[in-house]
Design an enzyme around this catalytic site. Structure first.
Site, mmCIF file in Angstrom:
data_model
loop_
_atom_site.group_PDB
_atom_site.id
_atom_site.type_symbol
_atom_site.label_atom_id
_atom_site.label_comp_id
_atom_site.label_asym_id
_atom_site.label_seq_id
_atom_site.Cartn_x
_atom_site.Cartn_y
_atom_site.Cartn_z
ATOM 1 N N LYS A 20 0.811 -1.174 0.142
ATOM 2 C CA LYS A 20 -0.033 -0.072 0.067
ATOM 3 C C LYS A 20 0.857 1.392 -0.010
ATOM 4 O O LYS A 20 1.926 1.248 0.508
ATOM 5 C CB LYS A 20 -0.945 -0.082 1.214
ATOM 6 C CG LYS A 20 -0.487 0.100 2.606
ATOM 7 C CD LYS A 20 -0.013 1.356 3.070
ATOM 8 C CE LYS A 20 0.744 1.303 4.543
ATOM 9 N NZ LYS A 20 1.694 2.302 4.878
ATOM 10 N N GLY A 113 4.483 -6.451 6.113
ATOM 11 C CA GLY A 113 3.941 -7.178 7.052
ATOM 12 C C GLY A 113 2.686 -7.579 7.273
ATOM 13 O O GLY A 113 2.242 -8.644 7.579
ATOM 14 N N SER A 115 0.151 -6.958 5.279
ATOM 15 C CA SER A 115 -0.481 -7.453 4.168
ATOM 16 C C SER A 115 -0.110 -8.991 4.177
ATOM 17 O O SER A 115 -1.270 -9.714 3.875
ATOM 18 C CB SER A 115 0.207 -6.902 2.758
ATOM 19 O OG SER A 115 -0.589 -7.223 1.717
ATOM 20 N N ASP A 147 -2.819 -1.303 10.659
ATOM 21 C CA ASP A 147 -3.180 -1.213 9.095
ATOM 22 C C ASP A 147 -3.519 -2.666 8.556
ATOM 23 O O ASP A 147 -3.839 -2.582 7.376
ATOM 24 C CB ASP A 147 -1.962 -0.294 8.580
ATOM 25 C CG ASP A 147 -0.754 -1.234 8.390
ATOM 26 O OD1 ASP A 147 -0.481 -2.080 9.062
ATOM 27 O OD2 ASP A 147 0.155 -0.509 7.559
HETATM 28 O O1 C5P Z 1 -0.912 -1.294 15.340
HETATM 29 P P1 C5P Z 1 0.758 -1.475 15.018
HETATM 30 O O2 C5P Z 1 1.193 -2.548 15.847
HETATM 31 O O3 C5P Z 1 1.064 -1.783 13.700
HETATM 32 O O4 C5P Z 1 1.485 -0.579 15.402
HETATM 33 C C1 C5P Z 1 2.780 -0.421 15.497
HETATM 34 C C2 C5P Z 1 3.386 0.781 16.469
HETATM 35 O O5 C5P Z 1 3.099 2.065 15.982
HETATM 36 C C3 C5P Z 1 2.399 1.240 17.522
HETATM 37 O O6 C5P Z 1 3.132 0.021 18.636
HETATM 38 C C4 C5P Z 1 2.817 2.391 17.961
HETATM 39 O O7 C5P Z 1 4.026 2.730 18.576
HETATM 40 C C5 C5P Z 1 2.723 2.990 16.658
HETATM 41 N N1 C5P Z 1 1.275 3.409 16.184
HETATM 42 C C6 C5P Z 1 0.955 4.585 16.552
HETATM 43 N N2 C5P Z 1 -0.476 4.864 16.322
HETATM 44 C C7 C5P Z 1 -1.059 4.498 15.390
HETATM 45 C C8 C5P Z 1 -0.489 3.346 14.824
HETATM 46 C C9 C5P Z 1 0.765 2.767 15.120
HETATM 47 O O8 C5P Z 1 1.374 5.318 17.529
HETATM 48 N N3 C5P Z 1 -2.429 4.893 14.838
#
Ligand code: C5P
Length: 304
Positions: A20, A113, A115, A147
């Site tokens: 993406k 990752g 996806s 995401d």
């Molecule tokens: O949700 P995911 O594990 O992919 O997010 C990885 C890291 O990115 C989170 O632990 C956070 O530190 C940061 N993040 C964030 N705000 C978001 C998405 C991700 O701070 N909306």
């Protein structure tokens, strides 16, 4: 549900996992749960990883092979986490062999990752005796990564909340972008998403909700072009430390009149290439010259 299956045998499924880009990414502030509140317009690309997932009855355990990136051969790989979650939820206990053919470099902001994990869930649903419903898959995807749910929608979509609240965009401004040529370019360095969000938080440079809604409205009503609409709040957090991003962006704007942007939390950047643009080779050599021969360039397009 999106179609990701490219080959199907009795005990093996091959799936693709598209990249993406974030055409628009506004961060509105930090939430109490530590995540950031965001609003993003995402497009899927024709460039994709591919996964082979094999079911082995009478055995147990998950094995992963990733020929190009040995360090991704761990149980912490999001694709393994997805497989484990699926088995647990369905109460099935066969073994899984996973082969991950990476095209998308990790730590790039291309969602590789996430996806991979979503495509692994869809493959498990094919191989399993019983399927999870779309609702269950969406919930599981959101637990794996912010995401992930956006990869369960075809075409362009809008992501809100921490990124997990996804809806399709049906207006013609979005439809016009299907088939849009894109050049991806990435320096030979990966960036950590948590680090980038943390840096942004420290600077407190967030977008206001009003500004975000105004921009979205203007784009949806086609009062501004996609080039004018492109935006990424995470750029400032990255560019302050890594000055070579702004330097090359300026050079590309000045030399070619194009509008480069970083995707997600980087390090991959992109530039939309108009059909009539004839200087792709010159653009590519400018990037290699500035960022070195070990930088990563791919010509791709936005898909449905
Ligand atoms: O949700 P995911 O594990 O992919 O997010 C990885 C890291 O990115 C989170 O632990 C956070 O530190 C940061 N993040 C964030 N705000 C978001 C998405 C991700 O701070 N909306």
């Amino acid at each position: 549900m999106v179609e990701r299956i490219s080959e199907r045998f009795a005990d093996m499924v091959k799936v693709f996992a598209p990249a993406k880009i974030n055409l628009f990414l506004a961060v509105m502030g930090k939430r109490d749960d530590g995540y950031h509140e965001l609003c993003s317009v995402l497009g899927k690309l024709s460039i994709a990883d591919s996964l082979e997932i094999r079911r082995k009855n009478g055995e147990r355990g998950i094995k992963i092979k990733c020929p190009k990136y040995k360090d991704l051969e761990t149980e912490n790989n999001l694709a393994c986490i997805a497989v484990k979650k699926w088995l647990l939820k369905r109460g099935e206990d066969w073994a899984v062999d996973l082969i991950l053919h990476k095209q998308l470099p990790p730590m790039s902001g291309l969602g590789g990752g996430s996806s991979d994990a979503v495509s692994a869930l869809l493959a498990m649903n094919e191989l399993g005796d019983e399927k999870l419903s779309r609702k269950e898959i969406i919930k599981m995807a959101a637990e794996i990564g912010s995401d992930c749910p956006s990869f369960l929608e075809n075409g362009l979509c809008m992501a809100e909340g921490r990124g997990e609240m996804v809806r399709t965009i049906n207006h013609s401004a979005a439809h016009n972008l299907i088939g849009q040529k894109v050049l991806l370019f990435r320096p030979n360095i990966g960036l950590s998403t948590p680090d980038v969000f943390q840096r942004l938080s420290q600077t407190n440079k967030f977008s206001s909700v009003e500004w975000v809604h105004t921009r979205l409205g203007m784009w949806e009503k086609q009062k501004i072009s996609i080039t004018e609409f492109l935006h990424n709040d995470l750029e400032s957090a990255v560019f302050y430390k890594h000055r070579y991003f702004s330097a090359i962006f300026e050079k590309i704007k000045k030399t070619f009149g194009l509008a480069p942007r970083m995707s997600g939390s980087g390090s991959c950047c992109f530039v939309l290439i108009p059909d009539e643009f004839e200087r792709v080779a010159a653009l590519e050599s400018l990037i290699y010259q500035a960022w070195g021969d070990d930088s990563w360039l791919k010509f791709t397009e936005i898909i449905h």
